[in-house]
Design an enzyme around this catalytic site. Structure first.
Site, short mmCIF file in Angstrom:
data_model
loop_
_atom_site.label_atom_id
_atom_site.label_comp_id
_atom_site.label_asym_id
_atom_site.label_seq_id
_atom_site.Cartn_x
_atom_site.Cartn_y
_atom_site.Cartn_z
CG ASP A 62 -1.95 -1.07 1.16
OD1 ASP A 62 -2.33 -1.34 0.05
OD2 ASP A 62 -2.68 -1.27 2.33
CE LYS A 63 0.29 8.28 -1.55
NZ LYS A 63 -0.60 9.53 -1.96
#
Length: 345
Positions: A142-143
């Site tokens: 995830d970012k």
């Protein structure tokens, strides 16, 4: 390459269409897959499909002519000198077959809806290190999650690593700071996960809902999921340093599971970890504002079979700056806890 009609195999079912493409054709970018779907070039059993649609065994997928993986990318964003240096500084291991990064928090793995133009996949031109081909992502983070991210330097290696991830022949251990202290201090969370309704067409704002194992049959879209957890250290009842091992690999799995357990990851606004309070003094996990509001979730280590040497290798990534600061505040030291508290299963 001409048009292909490919069948989804038994071990490829129950995954998103874009991930099916990335595993079959690692050189494709997320943006390219989404564009092919949006323009109707990709068909599933003869019908148009979205990148986020799930495929099942036996489905027939129309694959349009694809670009040569060795050809220059006309849409590749220009990489600044500072970004080139930044992504090269992220390298924690490199050999003839793989490159391992310690991905910074805030940098997406790939482009896509709401991710912007600056992402790991778009910076891989700076990671060729004399090779003709760009290295290829074989999994994602995830970012806002930092830590170990593996790239394959050739198509052959990408296929081998993709198989390892697909068949879960890997061990991933994440470190997290959570609000409160779980009881019991170790165990497994086996809530299924399904996407919450009402989010953007491209998946922006995506959030997962936890479904009790006894009710999974009532929700056809729910996917079984399991996270093993182990409490490494804690501060009273305010917060805990957790080791988390995802047995399955669902979207937002660790974040949703810890929130369902009642102990969201600190800094996770989406799942309730932004403003935890403890009744009594009101400090909670944020400790009176002393702790960063960034997500405290880090892919600490990954063990996988080396695609060429065929022996297990383990990669470990140091904590990101905001977690280093938190650990210093709490007087926690990385070397004081076992790297694998799950017993080497």
């Amino acid at each position: 390459m001409s048009v292909q009609l490919l069948k989804v195999t038994a071990d490829e079912g129950e995954q998103r269409l874009d991930r099916w493409f990335k595993r079959r054709f690692p050189h494709l970018t997320q943006g390219a897959v989404e564009k092919m779907c949006r323009t109707g070039q990709v068909r599933v059993d003869g019908a148009r499909a979205k990148a986020s649609d799930r495929v099942a065994e036996g489905m027939e997928i129309r694959v349009p002519p694809l670009p040569d993986p060795d050809a220059p990318r006309p849409d590749a964003p220009r990489i600044t000198k500072s970004d080139e240096q930044m992504i090269q500084d992220c390298v924690i291991y490199k050999d003839n077959d793989i490159i391992v990064l310690n991905k910074p928090a805030g940098l997406p793995s790939q482009g896509g809806s709401g991710q912007g133009e600056r992402h790991v996949d778009g910076l891989t031109e700076a990671l060729k290190f004399g090779y003709k081909e760009r290295p290829k992502l074989v999994h994602r983070l995830d970012k806002d999650t930092s830590g170990v991210l593996v790239l394959a330097r050739t198509d052959r290696v990408a296929r081998a690593l993709s198989e390892s991830f697909r068949h879960r022949n890997t061990r991933k251990i994440y470190w997290a700071l959570v609000a409160g202290v779980p009881t019991p201090k170790q165990g497994s969370i086996k809530y299924a996960l399904m996407k919450a309704p009402g989010h953007g067409r491209g998946g922006e704002g995506e959030k997962m809902l936890c479904i009790h194992p006894a009710k999974v049959a009532d929700y056809p879209e729910a996917k079984r999921a399991q996270t093993d957890f182990f409490t490494l250290w804690f501060l009273g009842t305010r917060c805990a340093w957790m080791a988390l091992s995802p047995i399955t690999g669902r979207t937002h799995q660790l974040r949703a599971h810890m929130a369902e357990l009642g102990h969201p990851i600190v800094g996770d606004g989406k799942y309730g970890g932004s403003g935890q309070e403890n009744l009594g003094d009101g400090w909670g996990a944020n400790l009176g504002g002393e702790i960063s509001r960034k997500l405290h979730l880090h892919a600490r280590s990954l063990t996988v079979e080396h695609p060429i040497r065929k022996e297990p290798v383990t990669f470990t990534a140091p904590l990101p700056p905001h977690m280093v600061k938190t650990w210093k505040l709490l007087d926690w030291k990385e070397g004081d806890v076992p790297e694998d508290p799950f017993g080497g299963r």
